[in-house]
Enzyme design. Structure first.
Site, PDB file in Angstrom:
ATOM      1  N   HIS A 184      22.838 -65.297  72.994  1.00 27.29           N
ATOM      2  CA  HIS A 184      22.522 -64.106  73.774  1.00 27.29           C
ATOM      3  C   HIS A 184      21.185 -63.499  73.370  1.00 27.29           C
ATOM      4  CE1 HIS A 184      27.163 -63.549  73.907  1.00 27.29           C
ATOM      5  NE2 HIS A 184      26.763 -64.377  74.841  1.00 27.29           N
ATOM      6  N   LYS A 244      18.509 -57.287  65.874  1.00 29.88           N
ATOM      7  CA  LYS A 244      19.907 -57.121  65.463  1.00 29.88           C
ATOM      8  C   LYS A 244      20.032 -57.275  63.958  1.00 29.88           C
ATOM      9  CE  LYS A 244      21.873 -58.962  69.734  1.00 29.88           C
ATOM     10  NZ  LYS A 244      22.759 -59.972  70.338  1.00 29.88           N
ATOM     11  N   TYR A 258      27.310 -55.138  64.091  1.00 28.44           N
ATOM     12  CA  TYR A 258      25.860 -55.256  64.118  1.00 28.44           C
ATOM     13  C   TYR A 258      25.217 -54.040  64.750  1.00 28.44           C
ATOM     14  CZ  TYR A 258      26.713 -57.148  68.847  1.00 28.44           C
ATOM     15  OH  TYR A 258      27.138 -57.331  70.145  1.00 28.44           O
ATOM     16  N   ASP A 304      29.236 -67.616  78.748  1.00 31.25           N
ATOM     17  CA  ASP A 304      28.553 -68.450  77.767  1.00 31.25           C
ATOM     18  C   ASP A 304      28.595 -69.927  78.154  1.00 31.25           C
ATOM     19  OD1 ASP A 304      27.987 -66.139  76.423  1.00 31.25           O
ATOM     20  OD2 ASP A 304      29.362 -66.502  74.762  1.00 31.25           O
TER      21      ASP A 304
END
Length: 181
Positions: A61, A70, A130, A168
């Protein structure tokens, strides 16, 4: 905190000092001063958490609009965390690194803007927490196929055992994906 570059020098492993005794353990998961001194962003827009069972693969992603850096850690369980360089101008374009993160050692992976992110849960109840540097943008979200042979990630799960979302599974190959300049 100990901050170490990976084979992709912009991607960093951050290991906290853990204090253990007969009661358990304690460590800092975030210290703005330490992070800022390392040249990393100290301002975050969102904190996110996902929970996955063993063999769940999430990613690859990234966001073209409102791109995100991130700071990823396994809050519980273990994951194999992956960062892929998606900057066409980079000498490392299409290369990746994979780092095992565990709730036991609380190491974190800094994945800067321009990189894709994916992980596989190595244990049941793998909890991933995260921080991101910008807000989620559905219009800017992109997905590259998790097992694209051009990237060549050595996933510790067979394709027929991987648990992958429809989004995905429908990811584009790197050769066809919209990436960063």
């Amino acid at each position: 905190m100990e901050i170490t570059p990976t084979a992709l020098p912009e991607v960093l492993v951050i290991r906290p000092r853990i204090f253990r005794d007969d009661r358990g353990s304690f460590w800092e998961t975030w210290n703005e001063r330490t992070i800022a001194e390392a040249g990393l962003p100290a301002e975050w827009k969102q904190d996110n958490t996902s929970v996955s069972k063993k063999n769940v693969v999430r990613g690859i992603h990234y966001q073209i609009l409102q791109p995100q850096g991130k700071l990823v850690r396994a809050a519980a369980g273990r994951i194999l965390d992956v960062a892929v360089d998606l900057r066409r101008s980079s000498p490392n374009f299409g290369k990746h690194i994979a780092v095992e993160l565990s709730g036991d050692d609380s190491a974190m992976l800094w994945i800067p803007v321009g990189f894709g992110h994916a992980f596989v849960a190595l244990t049941d109840d793998a909890r991933v927490a995260y921080k991101v540097t910008d807000y989620y943008s559905p219009a800017g979200e992109r997905t590259i196929l998790w097992n694209d042979p051009q990237i060549g990630i050595d996933w510790p799960v067979r394709a027929d055992e991987a648990i992958v979302s429809a989004k995905d599974a429908d990811g584009k190959r790197l050769a066809d994906a919209e990436v960063f300049a």
